[in-house]
Design a protein around this motif. Structure first.
Motif, PDB file in Angstrom:
ATOM      1  N   UNK A  82       0.697  37.452  27.573  1.00 56.28           N
ATOM      2  CA  UNK A  82       1.940  36.475  29.196  1.00 56.28           C
ATOM      3  C   UNK A  82       3.215  37.691  28.267  1.00 56.28           C
ATOM      4  N   UNK A 112      -7.366  31.293  14.574  1.00 53.07           N
ATOM      5  CA  UNK A 112      -6.127  32.598  14.955  1.00 53.07           C
ATOM      6  C   UNK A 112      -5.484  32.733  14.625  1.00 53.07           C
ATOM      7  N   UNK A 113      -5.187  34.432  14.690  1.00 50.50           N
ATOM      8  CA  UNK A 113      -3.724  35.341  14.095  1.00 50.50           C
ATOM      9  C   UNK A 113      -2.704  34.507  15.233  1.00 50.50           C
ATOM     10  N   UNK A 114      -2.722  34.497  16.569  1.00 49.99           N
ATOM     11  CA  UNK A 114      -2.044  34.260  17.340  1.00 49.99           C
ATOM     12  C   UNK A 114      -1.656  33.217  17.898  1.00 49.99           C
ATOM     13  N   UNK A 115      -2.383  31.518  17.002  1.00 48.53           N
ATOM     14  CA  UNK A 115      -2.065  30.799  17.178  1.00 48.53           C
ATOM     15  C   UNK A 115      -0.751  29.862  17.826  1.00 48.53           C
ATOM     16  N   UNK A 116       0.536  30.429  16.884  1.00 47.79           N
ATOM     17  CA  UNK A 116       1.773  30.022  16.822  1.00 47.79           C
ATOM     18  C   UNK A 116       2.293  30.607  18.572  1.00 47.79           C
ATOM     19  N   UNK A 117       1.960  31.655  19.400  1.00 48.75           N
ATOM     20  CA  UNK A 117       2.221  32.111  20.249  1.00 48.75           C
ATOM     21  C   UNK A 117       2.010  31.440  21.477  1.00 48.75           C
ATOM     22  N   UNK A 118       3.112  31.173  22.279  1.00 50.00           N
ATOM     23  CA  UNK A 118       2.712  30.530  23.153  1.00 50.00           C
ATOM     24  C   UNK A 118       2.979  30.565  24.879  1.00 50.00           C
ATOM     25  N   UNK A 119       2.276  30.945  25.960  1.00 50.45           N
ATOM     26  CA  UNK A 119       2.546  31.750  27.020  1.00 50.45           C
ATOM     27  C   UNK A 119       4.035  31.796  27.285  1.00 50.45           C
ATOM     28  N   UNK A 151      -9.173  39.230  15.074  1.00 50.96           N
ATOM     29  CA  UNK A 151      -8.708  39.372  16.355  1.00 50.96           C
ATOM     30  C   UNK A 151      -8.085  41.000  16.072  1.00 50.96           C
TER      31      UNK A 151
END
Lengths: 403, 403
Positions: free
Chosen positions: B273, A5-12, B237
């Protein structure tokens, strides 16, 4: 699927707002009361709306002459003009000298977002922002995200149970930015004002006023913002976030103005042109409904009068609630003086409780209020005032001697 | 007053937008025509509004059950849900798998502002953004202000007079961001699609779609955004700015959604988020009117049908205007094939003129159009079509042999 995923490093992201309201909503106790709503409530516990607003909504919807074209980038000009007249008075020095202007902004944070972006670019030396603690969450976030150092302050002196503007003098380093709400509640003497002004100038502090409830303090629109004129007359340049949603009861159409006061018209035009450039990137064209409702009311003397009367009625009701709370606490024999309740203006005021007392109310009584005990007095009505005052009495008695 | 201004170093910002419109407005020639309005025009030269919108405005203003409280930070949930269903179709894979979500945004640039802020923080390797040239001014500014390198591209092949998606493959370096409008106009074959997808994946290009006129291309809502489903099915994505103001004719209430498609629900929630946190600082609570009108229409089958029919009528009219322009040029014997006019979909299409011809129209004929000759065909009506086509004919004849 094996794609990464492109968003792999995005935390909540952590939720920042509304934890008190969330706990309140989750509480199943039928007695629960929330005393920290942002907006004024009617005696029936509904958000207050000026009586003139529904009429105006209908009139606008029925008007075949309106066009629904895009607004220009700087927004609705008649809205900005009417709002500035409201803020400063028609014949004010800055208006006459053509050195005040405004940009139509969106939502409750829009004016701060726009102003902060400008300050980040054009006042590189001012990187520390002081924000009154009651507004730290919405506004602080704006400045923080842009890399400013955000500190909070409070005019409320919890020992003396009164407002004290001296915090400005004590805490502020040179070249900082100060977000200031209702300073007129501080009741400064002429000489205290003079000292304050001299110190602000000496420290080159940039003022960013927050006027979100003009008229709700004293019931008198001019009186509420009279202090702005004093700053103008003393040669201050400043920004002001003027929000009108609360005083009309148009909460769903968050609309406001970033007001700019400069030393002369030439400087003003430069600042406005830069703000326009930023606005273009922010939202391009601001939504119109809120501005249209407000302008239609402000530009019609009869409707404006009706609006002023409805505002006055709201303020009288706030005063009445405060008087009743004080009287009930007196009758219950609650220790302490409760004059500070009626000494403060506006819908949101400090109850003057300490943290233990607040905790007692929240945990044992299901009455939800912030730790600093600053509540919205319009959340108190005939149905809940007895339970609330009795609970405050219990809280004070139970924590006596714990200080 | 000897005080130095705080704003002393702030220069006047250059105006970026609207120079063509400004020149048009200053032109005193009674024959002048502006062919570059952003919004669709009626045959009477007024901004087009779907017939269902005024009814809905009235209904909303008369509804006593509505509350005017603040919207939550993520906006009006029913609006986001209804809009996503419109964009992807009710039973689309991403909706079923719960991996598409959206944030209610403000104005025509709001979704790009929010998306760009996110990408700046969370995709530090992607610092070059390609934007289709027709949208470079509003969107490019957003990315530029945040420090991205902005380059423009065009699908329009001015030699072949057709759309060509291969520019994507040729120009894009690895890890760049691509803002893509209506790619379905490119008429790619299955194998061309496959090559394009492979190249985008290989180069790790992040796609940021711009859907601002769903339904206005072919008159068929599903067909217009069918290509999004293809990207979804291929495991992409992406972000998508979904704007609905143009297709309802609510230009004064700029409202949209930043759509996020992620590989799974967990990733989606993390991204949403973080977006929520940014939204809080941007405008805190979005204005509601635009979203309320659109949601009320989309959630009522009869009203939705009426809206779709009005949209279809608009598209049929666009096709008719294009046919007429082509036919008139044919009758005038204007050199060249004008099939490209009717080969292109949507209100805004290329006339296929060169710069000399455009200059001729602007200077000699007072017909205002952009240098790339991309005009809004709804600006042409029964009153001006003869003058416009005759002028095009003159322009082409007068510049013949100059290429």
């Amino acid at each position: 699927m094996t794609t990464l995923s492109v968003f792999l490093d995005v935390p909540l992201a952590q939720k920042l707002e509304g934890s008190l309201l969330k706990t309140y909503k989750q509480d199943s106790c039928p007695k629960k009361i929330f005393l920290a709503f942002r907006v004024c409530q009617t005696s029936k516990g509904q958000p207050w709306v000026s009586s003139v607003v529904p009429k105006m909504r209908l009139q606008i919807a029925q008007d075949p002459s309106l066009n629904y074209e895009y607004l220009p980038v700087n927004g609705m000009r008649s809205f900005t003009e009417a709002s500035l007249k409201l803020l400063f008075g028609k014949h004010n020095q800055v208006i006459v000298e053509n050195r005040v202007g405004g940009v139509h902004t969106v939502g409750d944070n829009g004016a701060f977002q726009l102003g902060a972006q400008f300050l980040k670019i054009w006042r590189k030396d001012s990187q520390t922002v002081f924000i009154m603690s009651s507004k730290k969450e919405p506004y602080g976030l704006v400045f923080q995200d842009m890399g400013f150092t955000v500190r909070e302050y409070s005019f409320w002196d919890s020992k003396q149970l009164c407002m004290d503007a001296n915090v400005l003098l004590k805490q502020a380093p040179h070249d900082s930015i100060f977000v200031i709400g209702n300073i007129c509640d501080c009741n400064l003497t002429q000489s205290q004002w003079a000292t304050l002004m001299a110190s602000l100038k000496n420290k080159r502090i940039f003022l960013f006023f927050d006027i979100s409830s003009q008229g709700l303090s004293t019931g008198d629109l001019e009186k509420d913002t009279g202090f702005l004129q004093y700053f103008v007359s003393q040669g201050f340049e400043f920004f002001c976030s003027q929000s009108l949603s609360k005083t009309f009861g148009i909460y769903d159409e968050g609309v406001g103005i970033l007001v700019v006061v400069a030393l002369n018209n030439e400087l003003l035009l430069c600042v406005l042109s830069q703000l326009m450039k930023l606005t273009q990137a922010l939202w391009l064209n601001p939504p119109i409904t809120g501005a249209r409702i407000i302008t239609s009311i402000l530009c019609n003397p009869a409707l404006q009068e009706e609006w002023k009367q409805s505002l006055k009625g709201l303020v009288e009701n706030i005063m009445l609630i405060k008087e009743k709370v004080k009287e009930k606490l007196r009758l219950l024999g609650t220790p302490g003086s409760w004059d500070h309740i009626t000494d403060q203006n506006g819908s949101h005021s400090y109850l003057g409780l300490n943290i233990q007392q607040v905790e007692y109310l929240v945990r044992k009584k299901h009455i939800y209020l912030p730790k600093n005990s600053r509540i919205n007095f319009t959340c108190i009505n005939a149905h809940n005032i007895d339970y609330i005052t009795q609970s405050i009495n219990e809280a004070v008695l139970s924590t006596k001697g714990l200080d």
